[in-house]
Write an enzyme that holds these catalytic residues in place. Structure first.
Site, PDB file in Angstrom:
ATOM      1  N   ASP A  81      56.511 -17.304 -22.426  1.00  0.00           N
ATOM      2  CA  ASP A  81      57.903 -16.676 -22.494  1.00  0.00           C
ATOM      3  C   ASP A  81      58.890 -17.853 -22.636  1.00  0.00           C
ATOM      4  O   ASP A  81      58.598 -19.041 -22.417  1.00  0.00           O
ATOM      5  CB  ASP A  81      58.398 -15.811 -21.434  1.00  0.00           C
ATOM      6  CG  ASP A  81      58.220 -16.473 -20.353  1.00  0.00           C
ATOM      7  OD1 ASP A  81      57.130 -17.192 -19.970  1.00  0.00           O
ATOM      8  OD2 ASP A  81      59.184 -16.350 -19.375  1.00  0.00           O
ATOM      9  N   GLU A 138      56.813 -15.887 -17.395  1.00  0.00           N
ATOM     10  CA  GLU A 138      56.815 -16.847 -16.058  1.00  0.00           C
ATOM     11  C   GLU A 138      58.109 -17.111 -15.562  1.00  0.00           C
ATOM     12  O   GLU A 138      58.314 -17.641 -14.497  1.00  0.00           O
ATOM     13  CB  GLU A 138      56.236 -18.222 -16.658  1.00  0.00           C
ATOM     14  CG  GLU A 138      55.741 -19.112 -15.641  1.00  0.00           C
ATOM     15  CD  GLU A 138      56.990 -20.076 -15.145  1.00  0.00           C
ATOM     16  OE1 GLU A 138      57.315 -20.060 -13.805  1.00  0.00           O
ATOM     17  OE2 GLU A 138      57.817 -20.431 -15.778  1.00  0.00           O
ATOM     18  N   GLU A 139      59.219 -17.037 -16.352  1.00  0.00           N
ATOM     19  CA  GLU A 139      60.579 -17.400 -16.248  1.00  0.00           C
ATOM     20  C   GLU A 139      61.319 -16.590 -15.272  1.00  0.00           C
ATOM     21  O   GLU A 139      62.194 -15.739 -15.503  1.00  0.00           O
ATOM     22  CB  GLU A 139      61.561 -17.947 -17.211  1.00  0.00           C
ATOM     23  CG  GLU A 139      60.868 -18.810 -18.008  1.00  0.00           C
ATOM     24  CD  GLU A 139      61.021 -20.320 -17.609  1.00  0.00           C
ATOM     25  OE1 GLU A 139      61.593 -20.295 -16.213  1.00  0.00           O
ATOM     26  OE2 GLU A 139      60.442 -21.292 -18.035  1.00  0.00           O
ATOM     27  N   ARG A 178      47.675 -32.896  -7.292  1.00  0.00           N
ATOM     28  CA  ARG A 178      47.537 -33.117  -5.993  1.00  0.00           C
ATOM     29  C   ARG A 178      46.999 -31.785  -5.270  1.00  0.00           C
ATOM     30  O   ARG A 178      47.095 -30.769  -5.675  1.00  0.00           O
ATOM     31  CB  ARG A 178      48.680 -33.640  -5.131  1.00  0.00           C
ATOM     32  CG  ARG A 178      49.710 -32.426  -5.129  1.00  0.00           C
ATOM     33  CD  ARG A 178      51.180 -32.801  -4.820  1.00  0.00           C
ATOM     34  NE  ARG A 178      51.335 -33.821  -3.644  1.00  0.00           N
ATOM     35  CZ  ARG A 178      51.495 -33.556  -2.309  1.00  0.00           C
ATOM     36  NH1 ARG A 178      51.566 -32.170  -2.031  1.00  0.00           N
ATOM     37  NH2 ARG A 178      51.490 -34.386  -1.483  1.00  0.00           N
ATOM     38  N   HIS A 357      64.614 -26.741 -19.112  1.00  0.00           N
ATOM     39  CA  HIS A 357      65.725 -26.022 -18.983  1.00  0.00           C
ATOM     40  C   HIS A 357      66.867 -26.351 -19.418  1.00  0.00           C
ATOM     41  O   HIS A 357      68.015 -25.589 -19.158  1.00  0.00           O
ATOM     42  CB  HIS A 357      65.832 -25.341 -17.566  1.00  0.00           C
ATOM     43  CG  HIS A 357      64.848 -24.501 -17.249  1.00  0.00           C
ATOM     44  ND1 HIS A 357      64.828 -23.439 -16.043  1.00  0.00           N
ATOM     45  CD2 HIS A 357      63.369 -24.762 -17.486  1.00  0.00           C
ATOM     46  CE1 HIS A 357      63.595 -22.807 -15.997  1.00  0.00           C
ATOM     47  NE2 HIS A 357      62.740 -23.447 -16.646  1.00  0.00           N
TER      48      HIS A 357
END
Length: 385
Positions: A81, A138-139, A178, A357
Protein backbone atom coordinates in the site's frame (compact mmCIF):
# COMPACT_ATOMS: atom_id res chain seq x y z
CA UNK A 1 27.30 -4.67 -2.81
CA UNK A 2 26.28 -8.08 -4.13
CA UNK A 3 28.75 -10.89 -4.44
CA UNK A 4 29.60 -11.79 -8.03
CA UNK A 5 27.60 -15.02 -7.87
CA UNK A 6 24.26 -13.56 -6.76
CA UNK A 7 24.72 -10.50 -8.97
CA UNK A 8 25.24 -12.59 -12.09
CA UNK A 9 22.37 -14.93 -11.27
CA UNK A 10 19.77 -12.16 -11.05
CA UNK A 11 21.16 -9.50 -13.41
CA UNK A 12 18.66 -10.35 -16.16
CA UNK A 13 15.73 -9.71 -13.80
CA UNK A 14 16.68 -6.20 -12.74
CA UNK A 15 15.55 -4.08 -15.75
CA UNK A 16 12.03 -5.50 -15.65
CA UNK A 17 11.87 -5.03 -11.87
CA UNK A 18 12.88 -1.38 -12.18
CA UNK A 19 10.15 -0.86 -14.78
CA UNK A 20 7.63 -2.64 -12.56
CA UNK A 21 8.63 -0.64 -9.50
CA UNK A 22 8.21 2.64 -11.35
CA UNK A 23 4.84 1.57 -12.73
CA UNK A 24 3.67 0.78 -9.20
CA UNK A 25 5.02 4.12 -8.04
CA UNK A 26 3.05 5.95 -10.71
CA UNK A 27 -0.12 4.06 -9.79
CA UNK A 28 -0.20 3.99 -5.98
CA UNK A 29 -3.14 2.57 -4.05
CA UNK A 30 -4.16 3.17 -0.44
CA UNK A 31 -4.78 0.56 2.25
CA UNK A 32 -7.21 -2.20 1.24
CA UNK A 33 -7.59 -0.57 -2.18
CA UNK A 34 -4.58 -2.30 -3.77
CA UNK A 35 -6.68 -3.98 -6.45
CA UNK A 36 -4.47 -3.10 -9.42
CA UNK A 37 -1.28 -3.92 -7.54
CA UNK A 38 -2.66 -7.23 -6.27
CA UNK A 39 -3.80 -8.11 -9.79
CA UNK A 40 -0.32 -7.44 -11.19
CA UNK A 41 1.24 -9.55 -8.44
CA UNK A 42 -1.18 -12.44 -8.91
CA UNK A 43 -0.73 -12.47 -12.69
CA UNK A 44 3.06 -12.42 -12.36
CA UNK A 45 3.02 -15.32 -9.90
CA UNK A 46 0.73 -17.36 -12.15
CA UNK A 47 3.10 -16.84 -15.07
CA UNK A 48 5.76 -18.52 -12.94
CA UNK A 49 3.54 -21.55 -12.41
CA UNK A 50 2.98 -20.87 -8.72
CA UNK A 51 -0.16 -21.72 -6.83
CA UNK A 52 -1.83 -18.34 -6.30
CA UNK A 53 -4.42 -17.28 -3.74
CA UNK A 54 -6.08 -13.86 -3.79
CA UNK A 55 -8.33 -11.84 -1.49
CA UNK A 56 -6.61 -12.88 1.74
CA UNK A 57 -7.25 -10.35 4.47
CA UNK A 58 -8.89 -8.09 1.89
CA UNK A 59 -6.54 -7.58 -1.05
CA UNK A 60 -3.67 -9.81 0.06
CA UNK A 61 -2.03 -12.30 -2.31
CA UNK A 62 -0.04 -15.44 -1.53
CA UNK A 63 2.00 -17.38 -4.07
CA UNK A 64 3.10 -20.89 -3.11
CA UNK A 65 6.24 -22.51 -4.54
CA UNK A 66 6.83 -26.15 -3.64
CA UNK A 67 9.98 -28.10 -4.43
CA UNK A 68 10.84 -31.74 -3.79
CA UNK A 69 9.89 -33.70 -0.71
CA UNK A 70 11.11 -31.18 1.84
CA UNK A 71 8.74 -30.56 4.74
CA UNK A 72 10.08 -27.20 5.85
CA UNK A 73 8.33 -23.97 4.87
CA UNK A 74 9.14 -20.28 4.99
CA UNK A 75 7.15 -17.10 4.48
CA UNK A 76 8.55 -14.02 2.73
CA UNK A 77 6.45 -10.88 3.07
CA UNK A 78 6.20 -7.57 1.19
CA UNK A 79 3.71 -4.76 1.76
CA UNK A 80 1.85 -3.14 -1.16
CA UNK A 81 0.00 0.00 0.00
CA UNK A 82 0.81 3.68 -0.44
CA UNK A 83 0.29 6.75 1.74
CA UNK A 84 -2.24 9.61 1.61
CA UNK A 85 0.48 12.18 0.84
CA UNK A 86 0.85 14.64 -2.03
CA UNK A 87 4.06 13.69 -3.84
CA UNK A 88 6.66 16.35 -4.65
CA UNK A 89 9.21 16.08 -7.45
CA UNK A 90 9.55 15.97 -11.21
CA UNK A 91 10.44 12.33 -11.81
CA UNK A 92 8.79 10.93 -14.95
CA UNK A 93 6.96 8.25 -12.97
CA UNK A 94 5.48 10.61 -10.35
CA UNK A 95 2.13 9.56 -8.89
CA UNK A 96 -0.77 9.93 -11.30
CA UNK A 97 -3.17 10.25 -8.37
CA UNK A 98 -2.86 13.51 -6.43
CA UNK A 99 -2.75 12.90 -2.70
CA UNK A 100 -1.60 9.28 -2.99
CA UNK A 101 2.13 8.57 -2.89
CA UNK A 102 4.42 5.56 -2.44
CA UNK A 103 6.26 7.52 0.21
CA UNK A 104 7.42 4.49 2.17
CA UNK A 105 8.89 2.31 -0.58
CA UNK A 106 6.32 -0.46 -0.63
CA UNK A 107 6.50 -0.32 -4.43
CA UNK A 108 10.14 -1.40 -4.08
CA UNK A 109 9.34 -4.12 -1.55
CA UNK A 110 6.72 -5.59 -3.87
CA UNK A 111 9.09 -5.55 -6.84
CA UNK A 112 11.90 -7.20 -4.85
CA UNK A 113 9.71 -10.03 -3.62
CA UNK A 114 8.34 -10.65 -7.12
CA UNK A 115 11.93 -10.78 -8.33
CA UNK A 116 12.76 -13.32 -5.63
CA UNK A 117 9.78 -15.43 -6.73
CA UNK A 118 10.98 -15.31 -10.33
CA UNK A 119 14.48 -16.39 -9.40
CA UNK A 120 13.47 -19.17 -7.01
CA UNK A 121 10.90 -20.49 -9.48
CA UNK A 122 13.64 -21.07 -12.06
CA UNK A 123 16.31 -22.26 -9.62
CA UNK A 124 17.01 -25.78 -8.41
CA UNK A 125 18.90 -26.56 -5.25
CA UNK A 126 16.31 -26.34 -2.49
CA UNK A 127 13.48 -28.43 -1.13
CA UNK A 128 10.45 -27.31 0.76
CA UNK A 129 7.79 -24.61 0.42
CA UNK A 130 8.18 -20.88 -0.03
CA UNK A 131 5.09 -18.76 0.62
CA UNK A 132 5.36 -15.33 -1.02
CA UNK A 133 3.10 -13.07 1.05
CA UNK A 134 2.00 -9.78 -0.51
CA UNK A 135 0.26 -7.84 2.22
CA UNK A 136 -2.20 -4.94 2.00
CA UNK A 137 -2.71 -2.04 4.37
CA UNK A 138 0.50 -1.81 6.38
CA UNK A 139 0.11 1.95 6.79
CA UNK A 140 -1.97 2.12 9.94
CA UNK A 141 -4.75 -0.25 8.88
CA UNK A 142 -3.37 -3.57 10.12
CA UNK A 143 -3.29 -5.58 6.92
CA UNK A 144 -0.99 -8.15 8.51
CA UNK A 145 -3.51 -8.70 11.29
CA UNK A 146 -6.27 -9.05 8.69
CA UNK A 147 -4.30 -11.72 6.83
CA UNK A 148 -3.51 -13.64 10.03
CA UNK A 149 -7.17 -13.49 11.08
CA UNK A 150 -8.11 -14.73 7.62
CA UNK A 151 -6.15 -17.92 8.29
CA UNK A 152 -2.83 -16.99 6.66
CA UNK A 153 -0.68 -19.42 8.60
CA UNK A 154 -3.36 -22.11 8.80
CA UNK A 155 -3.72 -22.13 5.03
CA UNK A 156 -0.03 -21.52 4.29
CA UNK A 157 2.04 -23.03 7.12
CA UNK A 158 5.36 -21.28 7.75
CA UNK A 159 8.07 -22.46 10.11
CA UNK A 160 9.31 -18.87 10.06
CA UNK A 161 8.45 -15.61 8.32
CA UNK A 162 10.74 -12.79 7.15
CA UNK A 163 10.37 -9.25 5.85
CA UNK A 164 12.52 -6.23 5.08
CA UNK A 165 12.09 -2.49 4.87
CA UNK A 166 14.22 0.01 3.03
CA UNK A 167 15.99 2.23 5.57
CA UNK A 168 17.06 5.73 4.44
CA UNK A 169 19.32 6.21 7.48
CA UNK A 170 21.66 3.45 6.26
CA UNK A 171 23.75 3.60 3.07
CA UNK A 172 22.87 1.41 0.11
CA UNK A 173 24.65 -1.89 0.52
CA UNK A 174 24.20 -2.01 4.30
CA UNK A 175 21.73 -4.03 6.34
CA UNK A 176 20.88 -4.28 10.03
CA UNK A 177 18.58 -6.11 12.39
CA UNK A 178 18.67 -7.31 15.97
CA UNK A 179 17.15 -9.98 18.19
CA UNK A 180 14.20 -8.81 20.25
CA UNK A 181 12.53 -5.45 19.58
CA UNK A 182 13.29 -3.83 16.23
CA UNK A 183 10.22 -1.54 15.92
CA UNK A 184 7.93 -0.05 18.57
CA UNK A 185 4.37 -0.75 19.58
CA UNK A 186 2.10 2.09 18.47
CA UNK A 187 -0.83 3.33 20.55
CA UNK A 188 -3.19 6.24 19.93
CA UNK A 189 -5.15 8.26 22.44
CA UNK A 190 -8.03 10.65 21.80
CA UNK A 191 -9.15 12.76 24.74
CA UNK A 192 -12.11 15.11 25.04
CA UNK A 193 -12.10 17.72 27.82
CA UNK A 194 -15.61 19.07 28.47
CA UNK A 195 -16.53 22.25 30.32
CA UNK A 196 -19.78 24.14 29.88
CA UNK A 197 -18.68 27.01 27.66
CA UNK A 198 -19.27 30.66 28.33
CA UNK A 199 -18.06 34.22 27.97
CA UNK A 200 -14.30 34.64 28.26
CA UNK A 201 -14.86 37.69 30.47
CA UNK A 202 -16.69 35.51 33.01
CA UNK A 203 -14.40 32.48 33.46
CA UNK A 204 -15.67 31.93 37.01
CA UNK A 205 -19.01 30.75 35.62
CA UNK A 206 -17.72 27.72 33.68
CA UNK A 207 -14.99 25.13 34.00
CA UNK A 208 -12.26 26.21 31.58
CA UNK A 209 -11.73 23.35 29.11
CA UNK A 210 -8.76 25.10 27.47
CA UNK A 211 -6.94 25.54 30.76
CA UNK A 212 -7.73 21.97 31.80
CA UNK A 213 -6.48 20.67 28.45
CA UNK A 214 -3.28 22.69 28.82
CA UNK A 215 -2.64 21.23 32.26
CA UNK A 216 -3.41 17.78 30.91
CA UNK A 217 -0.86 18.12 28.09
CA UNK A 218 1.82 19.12 30.59
CA UNK A 219 1.04 16.23 32.90
CA UNK A 220 0.87 13.65 30.10
CA UNK A 221 4.39 14.56 29.07
CA UNK A 222 5.69 13.66 32.52
CA UNK A 223 4.63 10.04 32.18
CA UNK A 224 7.69 8.69 30.39
CA UNK A 225 10.11 10.66 32.58
CA UNK A 226 8.40 10.05 35.94
CA UNK A 227 6.25 6.94 35.67
CA UNK A 228 8.48 4.68 33.56
CA UNK A 229 11.83 3.28 34.75
CA UNK A 230 14.80 5.12 33.21
CA UNK A 231 16.09 1.78 31.87
CA UNK A 232 13.01 1.44 29.64
CA UNK A 233 12.40 3.25 26.35
CA UNK A 234 9.10 4.93 25.57
CA UNK A 235 7.77 8.04 23.87
CA UNK A 236 4.51 9.91 24.43
CA UNK A 237 3.62 12.84 22.18
CA UNK A 238 0.51 15.00 22.06
CA UNK A 239 0.19 15.74 18.35
CA UNK A 240 -3.06 17.69 18.03
CA UNK A 241 -5.14 20.04 20.19
CA UNK A 242 -8.36 21.62 18.99
CA UNK A 243 -11.02 23.75 20.63
CA UNK A 244 -12.83 27.04 20.35
CA UNK A 245 -13.77 29.32 17.47
CA UNK A 246 -13.87 32.81 18.92
CA UNK A 247 -11.45 35.04 20.82
CA UNK A 248 -13.99 35.88 23.52
CA UNK A 249 -15.72 32.55 24.09
CA UNK A 250 -14.58 29.77 26.37
CA UNK A 251 -15.31 26.59 24.39
CA UNK A 252 -17.41 23.81 25.83
CA UNK A 253 -14.93 21.16 24.70
CA UNK A 254 -11.30 20.73 23.70
CA UNK A 255 -9.95 17.64 21.91
CA UNK A 256 -6.47 16.17 22.22
CA UNK A 257 -4.84 13.44 20.15
CA UNK A 258 -1.49 11.77 20.58
CA UNK A 259 0.62 8.68 20.21
CA UNK A 260 2.60 6.39 22.51
CA UNK A 261 5.52 4.22 21.41
CA UNK A 262 7.05 1.48 23.54
CA UNK A 263 8.76 -1.92 23.31
CA UNK A 264 7.65 -3.75 26.45
CA UNK A 265 4.08 -4.84 27.16
CA UNK A 266 4.43 -3.96 30.85
CA UNK A 267 5.54 -0.44 29.96
CA UNK A 268 2.65 -0.18 27.52
CA UNK A 269 0.22 -1.15 30.31
CA UNK A 270 1.77 1.36 32.72
CA UNK A 271 1.51 4.22 30.25
CA UNK A 272 -2.13 3.58 29.43
CA UNK A 273 -2.96 3.37 33.13
CA UNK A 274 -1.11 6.63 33.77
CA UNK A 275 -2.91 8.42 30.92
CA UNK A 276 -6.26 7.45 32.39
CA UNK A 277 -5.25 8.34 35.95
CA UNK A 278 -3.92 11.76 34.95
CA UNK A 279 -7.06 12.48 32.94
CA UNK A 280 -9.24 11.57 35.90
CA UNK A 281 -7.15 13.66 38.30
CA UNK A 282 -7.19 16.66 35.98
CA UNK A 283 -10.95 16.42 35.64
CA UNK A 284 -11.40 16.42 39.42
CA UNK A 285 -8.99 19.33 39.87
CA UNK A 286 -10.55 21.53 37.16
CA UNK A 287 -14.22 20.65 37.42
CA UNK A 288 -14.30 19.36 33.87
CA UNK A 289 -15.31 16.01 32.43
CA UNK A 290 -12.61 14.15 30.54
CA UNK A 291 -13.16 11.15 28.25
CA UNK A 292 -10.24 8.98 27.13
CA UNK A 293 -10.21 6.62 24.15
CA UNK A 294 -6.99 4.60 24.07
CA UNK A 295 -6.27 2.23 21.17
CA UNK A 296 -3.30 -0.13 20.85
CA UNK A 297 -3.18 -0.55 17.10
CA UNK A 298 0.24 -2.15 16.47
CA UNK A 299 2.26 -4.28 18.91
CA UNK A 300 6.04 -4.12 19.09
CA UNK A 301 7.90 -5.90 16.30
CA UNK A 302 9.92 -8.58 18.08
CA UNK A 303 12.49 -10.66 16.20
CA UNK A 304 13.21 -14.15 17.45
CA UNK A 305 16.97 -14.60 18.04
CA UNK A 306 17.56 -17.55 15.71
CA UNK A 307 15.73 -15.90 12.82
CA UNK A 308 17.45 -12.55 13.40
CA UNK A 309 20.77 -14.36 13.12
CA UNK A 310 19.62 -16.09 9.92
CA UNK A 311 18.56 -12.74 8.45
CA UNK A 312 22.03 -11.28 9.09
CA UNK A 313 23.80 -14.37 7.77
CA UNK A 314 21.75 -14.16 4.58
CA UNK A 315 22.62 -10.48 4.19
CA UNK A 316 26.30 -11.16 4.69
CA UNK A 317 26.23 -14.09 2.28
CA UNK A 318 24.97 -11.92 -0.58
CA UNK A 319 27.56 -9.22 0.05
CA UNK A 320 25.72 -6.68 2.20
CA UNK A 321 27.58 -4.86 4.95
CA UNK A 322 25.82 -6.23 7.99
CA UNK A 323 25.60 -5.28 11.62
CA UNK A 324 23.43 -5.70 14.66
CA UNK A 325 21.20 -2.64 14.94
CA UNK A 326 22.36 -0.74 18.03
CA UNK A 327 18.81 0.12 19.07
CA UNK A 328 15.24 -0.39 17.87
CA UNK A 329 13.29 2.32 16.07
CA UNK A 330 10.30 4.11 17.57
CA UNK A 331 8.41 3.82 14.29
CA UNK A 332 5.97 0.90 14.09
CA UNK A 333 5.28 -1.94 11.68
CA UNK A 334 2.33 -4.31 11.45
CA UNK A 335 4.59 -7.22 10.50
CA UNK A 336 4.50 -7.48 14.31
CA UNK A 337 1.22 -9.38 14.00
CA UNK A 338 2.88 -12.05 11.87
CA UNK A 339 5.75 -12.28 14.35
CA UNK A 340 3.24 -12.83 17.14
CA UNK A 341 2.02 -15.88 15.23
CA UNK A 342 5.32 -17.29 13.93
CA UNK A 343 9.06 -17.01 14.57
CA UNK A 344 10.77 -14.59 12.23
CA UNK A 345 12.78 -11.46 11.67
CA UNK A 346 12.54 -8.01 10.10
CA UNK A 347 15.56 -6.47 8.34
CA UNK A 348 16.48 -2.86 7.61
CA UNK A 349 17.98 -2.54 4.12
CA UNK A 350 19.94 0.67 3.60
CA UNK A 351 19.17 2.95 0.69
CA UNK A 352 20.18 6.53 1.73
CA UNK A 353 17.32 8.70 0.49
CA UNK A 354 14.82 11.27 1.65
CA UNK A 355 13.09 10.22 4.89
CA UNK A 356 10.25 7.74 4.84
CA UNK A 357 6.80 9.37 4.55
CA UNK A 358 8.31 12.53 3.09
CA UNK A 359 6.59 14.11 0.04
CA UNK A 360 9.84 13.93 -1.98
CA UNK A 361 10.73 10.35 -0.98
CA UNK A 362 11.48 7.87 -3.75
CA UNK A 363 12.66 4.29 -3.53
CA UNK A 364 16.28 3.77 -4.60
CA UNK A 365 16.19 1.34 -7.53
CA UNK A 366 19.84 0.45 -6.95
CA UNK A 367 18.83 -1.65 -3.95
CA UNK A 368 16.27 -3.77 -5.83
CA UNK A 369 18.80 -6.52 -6.57
CA UNK A 370 20.08 -6.36 -2.99
CA UNK A 371 16.67 -7.05 -1.49
CA UNK A 372 15.90 -9.67 -4.12
CA UNK A 373 19.12 -11.54 -3.33
CA UNK A 374 18.45 -11.32 0.41
CA UNK A 375 14.96 -12.80 0.07
CA UNK A 376 16.36 -15.64 -2.03
CA UNK A 377 19.15 -16.41 0.43
CA UNK A 378 16.80 -16.27 3.41
CA UNK A 379 14.53 -18.82 1.74
CA UNK A 380 17.44 -21.16 1.01
CA UNK A 381 18.86 -20.92 4.53
CA UNK A 382 15.48 -21.32 6.20
CA UNK A 383 14.58 -24.38 4.13
CA UNK A 384 18.00 -25.95 4.72
CA UNK A 385 17.12 -25.63 8.43
Amino acid sequence: MLNAGPAQEIADLVPDLVALRRDLHANPELAFQEHRTAGIVAAALRELGLEVHEGIGGTGVVGVLRRGAGTRSVGLRADMDALPIMEQGDRPYISRFPGVHHGCGHDGHTAMLLGAARHLARSPGFQGTVNFIFQPAEEGRGGARAMVQDGLFDRFPCDAVFALHNWPELPAGAAQTRPGPIMAAADRFDIVVRGKGGHAAQPHRTPDAVLAASELVTQLHTITSRRIPPTENAVLSVTRISGGQSHNVLPSAVELTGTVRSFDAGVQDAIETAVRQIAQGTAQATGTEIEVAYVRYYPATLNTPEEADLALRAAQAVGLQTGVAPSPAFTSEDFAFMLQARPGAYLWLGQRSAPLHHPSYDFNDDVLPLGLAWFVKVARLALAG
